[in-house]
Design a protein around this motif. Structure first.
Motif, mmCIF file in Angstrom:
data_model
loop_
_atom_site.group_PDB
_atom_site.id
_atom_site.type_symbol
_atom_site.label_atom_id
_atom_site.label_comp_id
_atom_site.label_asym_id
_atom_site.label_seq_id
_atom_site.Cartn_x
_atom_site.Cartn_y
_atom_site.Cartn_z
ATOM 1 N N ALA A 179 -0.730 3.806 6.276
ATOM 2 C CA ALA A 179 -1.980 3.353 5.664
ATOM 3 C C ALA A 179 -3.207 3.671 6.500
ATOM 4 C CB ALA A 179 -1.918 1.845 5.413
ATOM 5 N N LEU A 220 2.598 -1.461 4.568
ATOM 6 C CA LEU A 220 1.627 -0.423 4.924
ATOM 7 C C LEU A 220 2.394 0.879 5.163
ATOM 8 C CD1 LEU A 220 0.133 -3.126 5.523
ATOM 9 C CD2 LEU A 220 -1.102 -1.919 7.324
ATOM 10 N N SER A 242 -4.681 3.642 0.711
ATOM 11 C CA SER A 242 -5.276 2.463 1.345
ATOM 12 C C SER A 242 -6.777 2.405 1.153
ATOM 13 C CB SER A 242 -4.924 2.440 2.836
ATOM 14 O OG SER A 242 -5.331 3.653 3.447
ATOM 15 N N ILE A 297 0.848 -1.204 0.000
ATOM 16 C CA ILE A 297 0.000 0.000 0.000
ATOM 17 C C ILE A 297 0.882 1.252 0.000
ATOM 18 C CG2 ILE A 297 -1.805 1.261 1.236
ATOM 19 C CD1 ILE A 297 -2.660 -1.361 2.493
#
Length: 878
Positions: A832, A829, A146, A141
């Motif tokens: 995110a 992430l 996200s 991501i």
């Protein structure tokens, strides 16, 4: 897939080599402030896998201002239990090396092999975009993306469908799907795919029918127009023949002549009345003029008595003004005298106040000079003290670093002596008082201890000599080291003219004490003479000069007055002077007003005398009586003429009342228009008959009724064709809808594995919630329990924060699905969950901790305090 080590160099923010190793199989948390390089690390991972090493569209990977740098990324990872290493260098010295379980590959071959393993592809040219990134693009991501899940799922849909198993693939390739496509193709030939609007032959048939309907409507309108034209022609001929025989405009013209004669007669009476009214107006003006002249003569006769009364009144006013002037003259003189006395008293009071103020100034300057003189003496003493203390501190000064060197040498000497004592030969003696023992020529007595490092003779009186030869390989070098330290210490002490380190330390302490005392003296000096002794002496000289000048000014002042004026204070004298000046101004104003009033009264008396003389002269004029008699006779004649004209005007007005002039004019206008309209209508009707005859003759030759019948037959055929196509389109549309519903139900059962993983994480985040999986495998409608019961909505209708959380949850579910299909997974992430509140973030940590048991997850965040309870230690970058 599990990352183990990452090394980047000359990559955007990181010019120098930067390495991250020791990555764990589960959660890996990286927390650092903004612009410290978190997103750059994530981008380096993406670049290593997604970008071709020979691509020229990656200039943005270079550090700013480094046009010749070669961005390099090296990644160690594990894939299907096999160790792998990927090394890529961009732009400068381009290269790509991939080693999987000891088997090397390089170049485009290595890149394509890795893309096939991980589930992505490279672009034909240029930089990689999300549509090429496949599974990693879905699970890795980027910052701020996200909440956007649909497009990422779309780019990875093929790989996800493969992970769902062969059933979904069979569904897509089955005969039923071929039937669905065939029905959809035939339906789409007749209806548009999205809106269901007719198209193709169906649209053409509808268009032909509409055209025929429009054409038939036009033909029928033309036939109806022809028939109505025939009827209209018959009517026009009948009306034209009737008017041609009756000639109605002749009678109207005769009526017009009679109406015009009546109007002319009425206008003649009105003109006569207007002339008489003008004559009446002229004679009225003459009557008014003669009457005004006689009234003026009567007013002149009445003015004589009024002028005599005015003269008497002005004479009385003059007498009163003279009396008022005589009354104010002595008062003004007294006020002027009092004002002069008050001004003199104010001068004397101010003179006395100035002398007192100057005396106070002299006294103040004398006090200030005394204070400055005292401060100057104290400052001189403090300056001498500062000079003395600074000289003493300078004399005690130890060069910078010398004390540290002394201490270092003393420590080195103690260390060398201790090491020497540890390996040297020790001799301990317990001697009787009468014993005579000499060691190296030194006589010993009692209890003593000696360390021997070289050949040493012990002479015992009455016994002989004992020679001690100490051994040890390091003894000589340790002795040399001890002697060097002792000599260096002695040299330093000699250079400082001190006997010991303690003496030097005491000297440093005394120097610090002298500096402290000098600083205190400087502070006192600064308080006494902030700008220095010179400035203080200059200030003292200035004050002395000002004191002498003030005394000279006081001496030159006049002595204090001895009379009563000196007893008044300056404010009292000013108050009296203001009151005297106000009284004088009042008396002056009143005297001036009295003078002006007396002058005005004299002018008024003179003017009254002149006016009275003028009136008497006018009345005594011999011709005045003749003019008055003449004006009376003229007025009588004018009044007689006025009465006669008024009678004539009344007679004409009475006659005109029986005649309505506007109505007569309207009659003439009405009849004239009627004549012209009757003739114009007759002529226009003849023209219209000719035009209609030609037009109907032309239309009759076109065969419009036959054309309308033929068009009617074509329209009936087109309508039948449209009905057939409509029934077919509706049937195909209904059949396609049924096939899609059946296929969707089957696909829903086949998407059950993905649904299972989504439900698993959803129960942690939103207990009791349900989510549908769309045909594109992205999250669809979500149902949750709210304050008002169950609430349902599409994924796109959620808030940005909720979409962020669902986006992460969905990606974890996809990762579980891929893992079951033995596909590599890695989750990254990059900030995110920035729009997630504290409570939801607590639930998301549970979700991530649960997923970390099955996947490696890299979390990048600029809020380390928000992730303290994640269960892993945050690592910093760089």
């Amino acid at each position: 897939m599990k990352l183990q080590r990452l090394r980047i160099e000359n990559f955007k923010l990181f010019r120098a080599p930067f390495e991250i190793d020791g990555l764990t199989d589960g959660l890996n948390l990286f927390a650092a402030p903004n612009e410290s390089g978190k997103s750059t690390v994530a981008e380096a991972i993406r670049a290593a896998f997604f970008e071709r090493h020979r691509s020229s569209a990656v200039e943005h990977l270079r550090p700013w201002g480094e046009s010749s740098a070669t961005p390099t990324v090296e990644v160690d990872f594990e894939l299907d239990g096999k160790p792998c290493r990927l090394t890529k260098a961009f732009l400068g010295k381009k290269r790509c090396e991939l080693v999987i379980d000891g088997r090397p590959m390089d170049g485009a071959v290595a890149e394509d092999h890795l893309a096939a393993l991980l589930g992505f592809r490279f672009p034909g040219k240029g930089a990689s975009t999300p549509e090429h990134m496949g599974i990693p693009g879905l699970l890795w991501i980027r910052q701020g993306t996200s909440h956007d899940i649909a497009s990422a799922v779309g780019f990875a849909s093929d790989h996800l469908r493969n992970a769902l198993g062969e059933s979904l693939g069979e569904l897509a390739a089955s005969n039923g799907d071929a039937v669905l496509k065939a029905v959809e193709a035939e339906r789409n030939e007749l209806l548009t795919q999205s809106t269901g609007v007719p198209r193709g032959v169906y649209a053409d048939a509808n268009k032909l029918r509409a055209e025929l309907e429009e054409k038939l409507e036009e033909l029928l309108a033309d036939v109806e127009s022809y028939r109505s034209g025939v009827d209209r022609l018959s009517g026009l001929r009948r009306d034209h023949q009737r008017d041609e025989a009756a000639k109605p405009w002749t009678a109207l013209r005769e009526q017009l002549v009679v109406a015009q004669q009546r109007l002319d007669e009425a206008k003649g009476l009105d003109q006569k009345k207007t002339a008489q009214e003008a004559a009446l107006k002229q004679i009225g003006a003459q009557v008014s003029s003669w009457r005004t002249q006689l009234q003026a003569m009567e007013r002149e006769e009445a003015t004589l008595a009024q002028r005599e009364k005015n003269l008497q009144a002005t004479q009385e006013g003059l007498a009163r003004a003279i009396g008022e002037l005589q009354a104010w003259e002595p008062r003004h003189a007294a006020a002027a005298k009092a004002d002069a006395a008050a001004r003199e008293a104010l001068r004397l009071a101010r003179q006395a106040a100035s002398r007192v103020a100057q005396e106070k100034t002299v006294e103040s300057l004398a006090e200030q000079f005394a204070v400055l003189l005292q401060s100057h003496e104290k400052a001189k003493a403090e300056q001498e003290k500062v000079t003395r203390l600074q000289a003493e501190a300078q004399a005690l000064a130890v060069p910078e670093g010398e004390l540290r060197r002394l201490r270092h040498c003393a420590d080195a000497l103690r260390t060398a002596q201790a090491r020497l004592d540890a390996v040297a030969t020790a001799l301990e003696f317990e001697l009787q008082p009468s014993a005579g023992v000499r060691v190296a020529g030194e006589e010993l007595s009692g209890s003593t201890r000696r360390t021997v490092i070289a050949r040493t003779d012990i002479e015992i009186e009455g016994v002989g000599r004992i020679t001690v030869l100490p051994g040890g390989a390091d003894l000589e070098s340790l002795a040399i080291e001890r002697d060097q330290a002792r000599d260096e210490l002695a040299a330093l002490l000699q250079g400082l003219r001190a006997e010991s380190i303690a003496a030097v330390e005491e000297r440093v302490r005394q120097q610090a004490l002298r500096k402290s005392e000098a600083a205190a003296a400087e502070a006192v000096l600064a308080a006494l003479a902030p700008k220095g002794l010179g400035a203080l002496a200059a200030d003292m000289a200035t004050r002395e000069a000002r004191l002498a000048e003030a005394r000279k000014v006081l001496q030159d002042m006049p002595p204090a007055p001895a009379d009563d004026a000196a007893s008044l204070s300056s404010p009292q004298a000013e108050s009296q002077e203001v009151a005297a000046r106000a009284a004088l101004e009042t008396a002056s104003a009143a005297l001036n007003d009295a003078k002006v009033a007396a002058g005005n009264a004299r002018e008024q008396v003179k003017a009254a005398e002149d006016e009275l003389a003028a009136v008497k002269a006018t009345l005594d004029d011999p011709a005045r009586a003749g003019r008055k008699t003449e004006a009376g006779g003229a007025l009588t004649d004018a009044l007689a003429q006025q009465s006669a004209i008024q009678d004539k005007v009344a007679e004409l007005a009475q006659r005109l009342q029986t005649i309505n002039l506007p109505v007569l004019a309207q009659d003439v206008e009405r009849l004239d228009r009627s004549v012209r309209q009757a003739e114009a209508a007759h002529n226009q009707r003849a023209t219209e008959i000719t035009r209609l005859e030609a037009e109907l003759e032309a239309r009759g030759a076109l065969g419009q009724e036959e054309a309308a019948s033929e068009t009617q037959r074509e329209l009936e055929h087109a309508t039948r064709r449209c009905t057939e196509l409509e029934r077919r389109a509706r049937a195909l549309d209904h059949l396609l809808k049924l096939l899609r519903e059946k296929r969707s139900a089957l696909a829903q059962r086949l998407r059950a594995p993905l649904q299972k993983h989504l439900d698993h994480y959803l129960q942690i985040l939103f207990p009791g919630a349900q989510v549908e999986v769309g045909e594109d495998l992205s999250p669809g409608r979500i149902t949750r329990q709210g304050l008002r019961g169950a609430q349902s909505g599409a994924f796109e209708e959620l808030s940005v924060g909720a979409r962020e959380q669902m986006g992460v949850v969905a990606r974890l579910a996809y990762a579980d699905l891929l893992r079951e299909a033995r596909k590599p997974t890695l989750l990254i992430l990059d900030d995110a969950l920035v729009n997630t509140d504290e409570e939801r973030l607590r639930q998301m940590k549970r979700v991530l901790y649960d997923a970390a048991a099955r996947h490696q997850i890299l979390i990048f965040s600029c809020h380390p305090e928000a992730w303290r309870d994640l269960g892993v230690v945050a690592r910093s970058i760089p």
